[in-house]
Enzyme design. Structure first.
Site, PDB file in Angstrom:
ATOM      1  N   LEU A 444      -6.706  34.841 -14.457  1.00 29.80           N
ATOM      2  CA  LEU A 444      -5.790  34.719 -13.435  1.00 29.80           C
ATOM      3  C   LEU A 444      -4.524  33.773 -13.867  1.00 29.80           C
ATOM      4  CD1 LEU A 444      -8.067  33.906 -10.466  1.00 29.80           C
ATOM      5  CD2 LEU A 444      -7.333  36.216 -11.110  1.00 29.80           C
ATOM      6  N   GLY A 445      -4.727  33.160 -14.640  1.00 31.21           N
ATOM      7  CA  GLY A 445      -3.499  32.082 -15.126  1.00 31.21           C
ATOM      8  C   GLY A 445      -3.781  31.317 -16.130  1.00 31.21           C
ATOM      9  N   GLY A 447      -2.498  27.301 -17.640  1.00 33.93           N
ATOM     10  CA  GLY A 447      -1.688  26.063 -17.702  1.00 33.93           C
ATOM     11  C   GLY A 447      -1.876  25.034 -18.961  1.00 33.93           C
ATOM     12  N   LYS A 448      -1.272  24.263 -18.844  1.00 34.49           N
ATOM     13  CA  LYS A 448      -1.342  23.056 -19.871  1.00 34.49           C
ATOM     14  C   LYS A 448      -2.744  22.516 -19.761  1.00 34.49           C
ATOM     15  CE  LYS A 448       0.767  18.603 -21.175  1.00 34.49           C
ATOM     16  NZ  LYS A 448      -0.404  17.801 -21.292  1.00 34.49           N
ATOM     17  N   PHE A 449      -3.715  22.452 -18.806  1.00 34.48           N
ATOM     18  CA  PHE A 449      -4.764  21.848 -18.932  1.00 34.48           C
ATOM     19  C   PHE A 449      -5.946  22.934 -19.399  1.00 34.48           C
ATOM     20  CE2 PHE A 449      -4.042  24.430 -15.027  1.00 34.48           C
ATOM     21  CZ  PHE A 449      -5.196  25.219 -15.042  1.00 34.48           C
ATOM     22  N   ASP A 559       3.314  17.255  -7.764  1.00 37.05           N
ATOM     23  CA  ASP A 559       3.691  18.624  -8.397  1.00 37.05           C
ATOM     24  C   ASP A 559       3.775  19.568  -7.243  1.00 37.05           C
ATOM     25  OD1 ASP A 559       4.756  20.151 -10.178  1.00 37.05           O
ATOM     26  OD2 ASP A 559       2.611  21.009 -10.938  1.00 37.05           O
TER      27      ASP A 559
END
Length: 863
Positions: A444-445, A447-449, A559
């Site tokens: 789904l996505g 990120g940095k994590f 954020d």
């Protein structure tokens, strides 16, 4: 930071598609899918196409707007060294208009610019010789671009003038004897019979070592963006003027490779233009093409972006079904991995009914879906079986379909509301793995994590989202555990909930609610969705209620941005706040952070000062500003400019964008966007602000619908900007003074590759010539006591050394004899108070490392 930068921020953002000055467009009704808003073409360099079917797109008609015009152009300006100078012009045209300034072809990074009510102004303080040259004001809107230029001349200060006057007096002690005036000779006039006509213009009459007026190379209305479709010919053409000959140029691709002729690429040029032609352009050809032009005085460069547009790739995942009932369901999917080189404008949802006696054909159930989720509420029957697929479309056309969904069987009874869920305090499971309890589906996505995947519970079938952290190091594991701990403190209906957590040696997984409604801002731009000041106030109320609970736990989000405000479902108006990956619990110790998103981060973050609960309130103010206007208050052309605008905390309510917005709403925003965080409203105070209480059911009818066009452009630009990174990189900011795109920097480009550097250096070698006389000395006869000026024009590069000889004997300068040479090649020998001994053959010898040239003439002094 003054009004000038404010104008630049409002008008030009490297990141916003909703760039304010380019929003002067003619609106087109959304119901007509064959018409298009041409502002998007100006913003993205792309034109929208209507999507009449799932297989092709028809060209769109183009509305016409009024291009900018200079009602009052810039005027030349002459000031003394150390004084201030101002350029001013009056611009008309369909507003908003974007205004930028150039100095000798280079962008002006100055805080002393302004543009208000059509009046464009640039102020230069304490001018020096380096400020002299040509200043150009460029005005641009969706209909076109116009510019006006003027010259700035710097005269010497009194002290400098006095020293020059004394030097001139020493060089010409006889007041009744004057040096030859080339200016008057150029117009065919003679000041007296004692002068020699040389034919050299006054542009050459400068003292030795002086520089010519104007920039070495000036680009003439160069393009910023060239856009072609796949398979078409791409033509990148730049015209320029050079202050001297010869001229050499080259093209650099992505500041890395030299563009040279090949099978599909040709490069042609002359001393006034250069062109790159690419036949049958393909996606690999897209990027930046920088032309570097050099002459003997210096060099200049200009970068053109080439966009090669194609249809987007299919959506990356098959549609996922949730909220299933007897006659409706919600579909969710992932956008395409490649948008075709231009923003994805929407999605087309298709359905196929399964079972006996079915044709097996696909039918379109939604043709203009703006987000990656959609509620299908018509055409479905109880107990019916269906499959779904999705296509993406952009201005170039429609993609191939995504993978098909699993076969979906509708329920037998009408949808029933779910019972309220009880909150779960999560205990990290270290014995089992997430795959033991959940099936892992599409991504789904990112990120940095780490990554987010759709999950479904093996026993209950409940759809969830799994946040998979990289946990190879203790720091990464600590960050994952910190977010899980924070989520256990945030049990509120306006906040996303954590349902489970798993920890293994190399990976930590947090199982979250799957929220199918999509981003709030994506929902708002849907043509069937109501967008008024009232609905905006209600959304802000929900955000404040959620953040009020967060702040009561002494937790700061850090954020908050539109992407992190999502709708619970595709039909209702309830929202949730998500992504607490950067959140921190305040424990009384000063907390300073190095992360956030440039447009939404507060001044104290940029200044690396302690943050607090008030830091979130700044971000809420920015969100409200965009929600009501579709514009970002602090978005600049680059991160550096955005940081500067945020730090200054200067913004304005554009009259056009806030025309239908109440003063109470503007006061609400102003109460949050305070530079001093101690002056900002808290969540509780914001909830009691008069704006929140001013809307009642009785005022609902008088609330006017707000325009969605700027919001659409804002979202399209955000899509371009998203890279999966949530980090603002304050470490990068520490080096802003060395960054090419920072204010005050001498260049807007990053460094060249070694190959590019070598190509640019080779331009200098191409210019090298042995000396040649373009205009030679002429014989002349003058009476005794007159002044003679022997002149010639020399070309050659580099370092032409000139010597004068009389009857083969070298001539030396004295109070009566002066020599001049400038970098344009003009050379002269001036002899004052002639005597018979000055008669003879005079030679001018020019030499450099490549060779030598000589010319001569006879001077006769009559008694």
């Amino acid at each position: 930071m003054d009004k000038g930068v404010r104008e630049s921020k409002t008008f030009v953002s490297t990141f916003r598609l909703a760039i304010k000055p380019r929003s002067g467009h003619l609106c087109v009704k959304e119901q007509n899918v064959n018409r298009v808003d041409t502002s998007d073409r100006k913003e993205l360099g792309k034109s929208k196409l209507g999507i009449p079917s799932a297989t092709d797109a028809k060209p769109a008609s183009v509305p016409v707007a009024e291009a900018p015009q200079f009602k009052e152009p810039l005027q030349d300006c002459t000031v003394c060294e150390g004084s201030d100078a101002t350029f001013q012009g009056v611009i008309t045209g369909r507003h908003p208009v974007r205004v930028s300034w150039l100095h000798n072809g280079e962008k002006v990074h100055s805080s002393k610019t302004s543009f208000k009510n059509g009046d464009a102004k640039l102020t230069l303080t304490k001018c020096s010789s380096g400020d002299a040259g040509t200043y150009t004001c460029v005005a641009e809107n969706t209909a076109g671009k116009q510019s006006s230029s003027a010259a700035l001349h710097i005269t010497a200060s009194k002290e400098t003038s006095r020293s020059r006057s004394e030097a001139t007096h020493k060089a010409a002690p006889h007041e009744n004897k004057q040096l030859c005036s080339a200016t008057k000779e150029e117009t065919g006039l003679r000041e007296g019979k004692d002068k020699v006509s040389t034919g050299i213009t006054d542009s050459h009459l400068q003292t030795k070592g002086s520089t010519s007026r104007g920039p070495p190379v000036e680009f003439l209305d160069p393009p910023e963006l060239v856009e072609v479709r796949v398979g078409e010919e791409a033509r990148i053409h730049c015209e320029f003027s050079s202050s001297s000959d010869p001229v050499a140029s080259c093209w650099i691709y992505n500041r890395d490779k030299v563009v040279s002729g090949g099978k599909r690429v040709s490069v042609t040029g002359s001393k006034t233009q250069s062109t790159v032609v690419i036949s049958k352009a393909c996606p690999d050809d897209k990027g930046s093409y920088t032309i570097v032009v050099r002459n003997q005085r210096g060099s200049a460069h200009h970068t053109v972006s080439l966009s090669v547009i194609d249809r987007p790739d299919p959506p990356a995942s098959h549609p996922v079904v949730s909220q299933l009932s007897a006659q409706s369901l919600v579909l969710s999917w992932t956008g395409p991995s490649y948008d075709g080189g231009t923003a994805v404008l929407g999605y087309i949802v298709e359905l196929r009914q399964e079972g006996l006696n079915q044709s097996g054909t696909w039918t379109e159930v939604a043709s203009r879906c703006k987000s990656t989720s959609h509620r299908v509420s018509s055409g479905l029957e109880p107990q019916g079986q269906y499959r779904f697929r999705v296509r993406a479309y952009n201005s170039a056309g429609v993609s191939e379909p995504s993978k098909e969904s699993n076969c979906v069987k509708m329920a037998t009874t009408k949808e029933q509301k779910e019972d309220p869920k009880s909150y779960v305090t999560v205990t990290i499971d270290t014995k089992n793995k997430v795959k033991d309890h959940y099936n892992k589906h599409e991504k789904l996505g990112v990120g940095k994590f780490g990554q987010v995947f759709r999950l479904s519970h093996k026993e209950t079938g409940q759809v969830c989202a799994g946040k998979f952290y990289r946990a190879r190091t203790s720091k990464e594991r600590s960050a994952a555990l910190k977010e899980i701990e924070i989520m256990n403190s945030l049990h509120h209906p306006k906040l996303v909930q954590c349902l489970a957590a798993y920890a293994a040696r190399s990976e930590t997984v947090m199982v979250m609610e799957y929220i199918a409604g999509g981003e709030l801002f994506e929902r708002i731009v849907d043509e069937n969705f109501e967008h008024t000041e009232l609905t905006s106030a209600r959304y802000m109320q929900q955000i404040l209620e959620g953040m009020q609970y967060v702040h009561k736990q002494n937790i700061v989000h850090l954020d908050l941005k539109p992407e992190n405000i999502v709708c619970v479902d595709t039909a209702g108006t309830k929202i949730k706040i998500i992504d607490f990956g950067l959140a921190s619990k305040l424990d009384g110790k000063p907390l300073m952070v190095m992360h956030g998103t440039p447009e939404f981060v507060a001044p104290e973050v940029i200044s690396y000062e302690p943050v607090g609960l008030e830091t979130d309130m700044w971000s809420i103010g920015v969100i409200c500003f965009i929600l009501l206007s579709g514009e970002s208050p602090f978005q600049g052309n680059s991160d550096a400019e955005t940081f500067a605008l945020v730090t200054a905390a200067k913004y304005e309510f554009d009259p056009e964008s806030f025309e239908d917005i109440s003063d109470q709403a503007k006061d609400f925003i102003s109460s949050l966007l305070k530079k001093d965080r101690r002056c900002r409203l808290s969540c509780t105070e914001a909830l009691f602000h008069p704006w929140m209480a001013s809307f009642t059911p009785l005022t609902r009818r008088s609330t006017k619908s707000l325009s969605k066009q700027k919001m659409r452009r804002f979202l399209a630009k955000r899509k371009w900007k998203k890279t999966g990174k949530a980090v603002l990189a304050l470490q990068r900011m520490a080096n802003l003074s060395n960054r090419p795109d920072s204010p005050g920097s001498s260049s807007e480009e990053p460094g060249w590759s070694q190959e590019a550097e070598e190509a640019i250096q080779s331009l200098d070698k191409q210019l090298q010539r042995e000396p040649r006389f373009q205009q030679a000395l002429k014989d002349t006869t003058l009476p005794r006591g007159a002044t003679a000026q022997l002149t010639c024009l020399i070309s050659g590069y580099p370092n032409v050394d000139v010597k004068w000889l009389q009857n083969e004997k070298e001539v030396s300068e004295s109070s009566r004899v002066t020599m001049e040479q400038n970098e344009d090649g003009f050379c002269s020998l001036v002899l004052a108070d002639l005597s018979p001994s000055d008669s003879g053959v005079y030679k001018c010898r020019a030499s450099n490392k490549l060779g030598e040239a000589m010319c001569s003439a006879k001077l006769t002094v009559k008694m």
